[in-house]
Design an enzyme around this catalytic site. Structure first.
Site, short mmCIF file in Angstrom:
data_model
loop_
_atom_site.label_atom_id
_atom_site.label_comp_id
_atom_site.label_asym_id
_atom_site.label_seq_id
_atom_site.Cartn_x
_atom_site.Cartn_y
_atom_site.Cartn_z
N PRO A 1 41.55 47.27 32.28
CA PRO A 1 41.32 47.45 31.03
C PRO A 1 39.41 47.44 30.98
CG PRO A 1 42.61 45.52 30.85
CD PRO A 1 42.49 45.87 32.42
N GLU A 2 38.88 48.47 30.31
CA GLU A 2 37.61 48.85 30.29
C GLU A 2 37.15 48.66 29.04
OE1 GLU A 2 36.78 52.51 32.52
OE2 GLU A 2 38.36 52.40 33.78
N LYS B 1 33.02 44.38 29.05
CA LYS B 1 34.75 44.00 29.12
C LYS B 1 35.03 42.83 28.63
CE LYS B 1 34.84 46.98 33.13
NZ LYS B 1 35.25 47.08 34.53
N HIS C 1 55.57 37.65 31.19
CA HIS C 1 54.19 37.91 31.63
C HIS C 1 53.19 37.16 30.47
CE1 HIS C 1 55.10 41.18 34.63
NE2 HIS C 1 55.18 40.12 34.97
N ARG D 1 36.54 52.43 45.24
CA ARG D 1 37.27 52.68 44.17
C ARG D 1 37.75 54.18 44.30
NH1 ARG D 1 36.76 49.38 40.12
NH2 ARG D 1 38.94 50.53 39.59
#
Length: 262
Positions: free
Chosen positions: A2-3, A58, A95, A251
């Site tokens: 998530p960004e 974030k 989850h 990355r």
């Protein structure tokens, strides 16, 4: 991972479903994600009315409705976290880590890998301790500030943009998309960019974040680099040149060698 656009989507989930509503109960299904005792976490939030959430980088801040805004829930979604709203009574997902139950449904913190999680702040100093090292939020950073912060030291533009102490909120997908739209190679040094490059970079950063935030993620549209990065024989959607791939600062990085020359 998530960004900023994803967290903006999670902010809307909270804003659309639980602002003004009282937390009927809190169920901590996995104590490892709350960074305090489940009893303290539950006691602080159960019975509280949720106020308007806000996002910084974030991080998502969810205050409770009173004069101080505390206690306050702070969420960081790590690699796989999300806030999910489920109406009515539904079974827990495997989850689901924390479930906040309301009169008409449940807000679920769902996270497969559990790399970060939820934190409880009871006063302003605790928020400042968590967020104090972050740079300005990427969605609101000025061109002047962006350039000043990125040129403090000579480093490659991609890892500089992803450094949360420089500018907060950008992740791998956002940065690759922004650099592709800016026609800047991810390996360029921040000290090599000229005024026109900075103007273009700032403009594309803003447009990518605005478009992505509207849908709650970096979209994989055919006209976007993100829409092609996972293809076997991926080509640039602008010029059809085969895309290059490499690891930069650990990355996975995708760019067009023709549109983004080194």
């Amino acid at each position: 991972m998530p960004e900023l656009p994803d967290v903006e989507g999670f902010r809307r989930v909270v804003a659309d479903h639980v602002v003004g509503s009282k937390v009927a109960s809190v169920r901590v299904l996995d104590a490892g994600v709350v960074h305090t005792s489940p009893e303290e976490f539950t006691r602080a939030l159960q019975g509280r009315v949720i106020s308007e959430p806000s996002r910084y980088g974030k991080w998502l801040r969810v205050p409770t409705r009173n004069r101080s805004g505390y206690p306050q829930l702070l969420a960081h979604f790590g690699m796989t976290g999300a806030f999910v709203w489920t109406p009515g009574e539904q079974a827990d997902h495997r989850h689901d880590r924390v479930v906040f139950e309301f009169r008409d449904g449940a807000l679920r913190y769902r996270d497969m890998r559990k790399l970060t999680g939820l934190r409880l702040a009871t006063e302003r100093s605790e928020v400042e301790e968590l967020l104090g090292d972050l740079g300005p939020d990427a969605a609101g950073v000025s061109r002047r500030d962006l350039r000043a912060r990125l040129t403090r030291t000579a480093r490659r533009i991609k890892p500089a943009l992803m450094d949360q102490t420089v500018v907060a909120g950008l992740g791998n997908l956002c940065v690759d998309e922004i650099l592709w739209r800016s026609r800047l190679a991810p390996t360029l040094s921040t000290t090599d960019l000229e005024a026109a490059h900075w103007a273009r970079l700032h403009a594309r950063l803003g447009s990518v974040l605005r478009s992505s935030s509207r849908v709650g993620h970096v979209p994989d549209r055919p006209s976007w680099l993100t829409g092609h990065r996972d293809e076997h024989d991926a080509r640039c959607p602008r010029c059809s040149t085969p895309l290059s791939r490499s690891k930069i600062a650990g990355r996975s990085t995708v760019w067009c060698p023709r549109c983004q020359p080194s």
